[in-house]
Design an enzyme around this catalytic site. Structure first.
Site, mmCIF file in Angstrom:
data_model
loop_
_atom_site.group_PDB
_atom_site.id
_atom_site.type_symbol
_atom_site.label_atom_id
_atom_site.label_comp_id
_atom_site.label_asym_id
_atom_site.label_seq_id
_atom_site.Cartn_x
_atom_site.Cartn_y
_atom_site.Cartn_z
ATOM 1 N N ASP A 17 0.832 -1.204 0.000
ATOM 2 C CA ASP A 17 0.000 0.000 0.000
ATOM 3 C C ASP A 17 0.870 1.260 0.000
ATOM 4 O O ASP A 17 1.957 1.263 0.583
ATOM 5 C CB ASP A 17 -0.899 -0.034 1.257
ATOM 6 C CG ASP A 17 -2.089 0.897 1.128
ATOM 7 O OD1 ASP A 17 -2.285 1.490 0.051
ATOM 8 O OD2 ASP A 17 -2.820 1.045 2.123
ATOM 9 N N HIS A 34 3.147 3.403 -9.037
ATOM 10 C CA HIS A 34 3.014 1.972 -9.328
ATOM 11 C C HIS A 34 4.290 1.436 -9.990
ATOM 12 O O HIS A 34 4.727 0.331 -9.694
ATOM 13 C CB HIS A 34 1.799 1.711 -10.212
ATOM 14 C CG HIS A 34 0.504 2.061 -9.533
ATOM 15 N ND1 HIS A 34 0.232 1.695 -8.237
ATOM 16 C CD2 HIS A 34 -0.581 2.754 -9.959
ATOM 17 C CE1 HIS A 34 -0.975 2.143 -7.896
ATOM 18 N NE2 HIS A 34 -1.488 2.792 -8.920
ATOM 19 N N LEU A 128 11.259 -20.467 -4.384
ATOM 20 C CA LEU A 128 10.181 -19.645 -3.836
ATOM 21 C C LEU A 128 8.889 -19.809 -4.641
ATOM 22 O O LEU A 128 8.931 -19.823 -5.871
ATOM 23 C CB LEU A 128 10.616 -18.161 -3.888
ATOM 24 C CG LEU A 128 9.552 -17.124 -3.538
ATOM 25 C CD1 LEU A 128 9.274 -17.118 -2.038
ATOM 26 C CD2 LEU A 128 9.990 -15.730 -3.988
HETATM 27 C C1 FPP Z 1 -1.283 0.155 -3.604
HETATM 28 O O1 FPP Z 1 -0.962 1.532 -3.631
HETATM 29 C C2 FPP Z 1 -0.795 -0.550 -4.774
HETATM 30 C C3 FPP Z 1 -1.539 -1.201 -5.732
HETATM 31 C C4 FPP Z 1 -3.018 -1.268 -5.675
HETATM 32 C C5 FPP Z 1 -0.930 -1.849 -6.901
HETATM 33 C C6 FPP Z 1 0.261 -2.701 -6.591
HETATM 34 C C7 FPP Z 1 0.709 -3.409 -7.814
HETATM 35 C C8 FPP Z 1 1.981 -3.482 -8.248
HETATM 36 C C9 FPP Z 1 3.128 -2.815 -7.534
HETATM 37 C C10 FPP Z 1 2.297 -4.281 -9.478
HETATM 38 C C11 FPP Z 1 2.330 -5.765 -9.178
HETATM 39 C C12 FPP Z 1 3.027 -6.479 -10.243
HETATM 40 C C13 FPP Z 1 2.701 -7.669 -10.833
HETATM 41 C C14 FPP Z 1 3.652 -8.215 -11.824
HETATM 42 C C15 FPP Z 1 1.458 -8.426 -10.550
HETATM 43 P P1 FPP Z 1 -2.149 2.587 -3.698
HETATM 44 O O2 FPP Z 1 -2.368 2.957 -5.115
HETATM 45 O O3 FPP Z 1 -3.331 2.022 -2.969
HETATM 46 O O4 FPP Z 1 -1.519 3.767 -2.888
HETATM 47 P P2 FPP Z 1 -2.324 4.891 -2.075
HETATM 48 O O5 FPP Z 1 -3.088 4.189 -1.000
HETATM 49 O O6 FPP Z 1 -1.205 5.747 -1.535
HETATM 50 O O7 FPP Z 1 -3.197 5.607 -3.048
#
Ligand code: FPP
Length: 233
Positions: A17, A34, A128
């Site tokens: 998060d 992201h 893993l």
């Molecule tokens: C949360 O931050 C993050 C996400 C919802 C997306 C996480 C996904 C990735 C990092 C990519 C994963 C990769 C693969 C290959 C599956 P947020 O946007 O909720 O942050 P905020 O709460 O500060 O708005």
């Protein structure tokens, strides 16, 4: 450092998060957060392998994340597809077994295809196990399990039967659940499986969660006394 770790969790699950807030603090668009979050994914996968974690589950897209702006959702799926396609081979070389939990319905066909390819390609790997939760929601998972049990006609409902009908069949329950960015809730993540998990919350935003932060969580875990409802020994 490594020899000081007496208890390494077999399964770590992470609620990644804070990508959006990381970007905002830097005056960047959310998608930049992201992209940076992906670097943390790589760092944590590497660290999990280094410290001998067997299962790593990453909450990548929840059933509630559809409420985000369409552009952001589209970007996230694009990023996931591209990275899985381009980095699947490297994961395979590192003996990582990639798998997915969540509902495929509604996901872009290209992403579903790439997920299937990477899953099949790495299926026999013994290092893993890396599980991406994509379009995952725990209530949905439990609801699906109930539906499946009912349609099978089985009347002898046991915890074991429910467990066998979850998306996580064959994967041990998480020992440690980490959530970054200061929020302290599970947000529909592995609710059944989290029954005895240790919880670790940090204010660090996901893009800043690299090996040193991962190690902090492992060290914190060393101090936990896991009793699973029994008495301490
Ligand atoms: C949360 O931050 C993050 C996400 C919802 C997306 C996480 C996904 C990735 C990092 C990519 C994963 C990769 C693969 C290959 C599956 P947020 O946007 O909720 O942050 P905020 O709460 O500060 O708005």
């Amino acid at each position: 450092m490594k020899d000081k770790l007496k208890m390494v969790p077999e399964h770590i699950a992470i609620i990644m998060d804070g990508n959006g807030r990381w970007a905002k603090r830097k005056g960047l668009p959310r998608i930049a957060g992201h992209r940076e979050g992906l670097k943390a994914v790589r760092a944590v996968v590497k660290a999990a392998r280094k410290y001998g974690v067997k299962y790593l589950t990453l909450y990548s897209f929840s059933t509630e994340n559809w409420k985000r702006p369409e552009d952001e959702v589209r970007f996230l799926f694009h990023l996931m597809e591209e990275r899985l396609r381009k980095e699947g081979q490297q994961l395979h070389k590192n003996n990582v077994k990639v798998s997915f939990i969540g509902k495929k319905d509604g996901l872009p066909a290209k992403l579903v295809k790439t997920m299937g390819c990477v899953e099949r390609h790495t299926f026999k790997n013994t290092g893993l196990t890396l599980i991406f939760a994509i379009n995952y929601g725990s209530r949905q998972e439990i609801t699906d399990a109930v539906k499946r049990i009912i349609s099978s006609g089985e009347k002898d409902i046991t915890e074991d039967l429910i467990e066998k009908n979850l998306y996580t069949v064959g994967i041990p329950a998480p020992d440690l659940i980490i959530r970054t960015s200061g929020e302290k809730r599970l947000s529909n993540f592995l609710l059944w499986q989290a029954a005895y998990a240790e919880l670790y919350f940090t204010h660090t935003l996901w893009p800043d969660f690299k090996e040193d932060e991962f190690l902090k969580a492992l060290f914190d875990y060393q101090r936990r006394k896991r009793r699973f409802g029994g008495l301490s020994g």
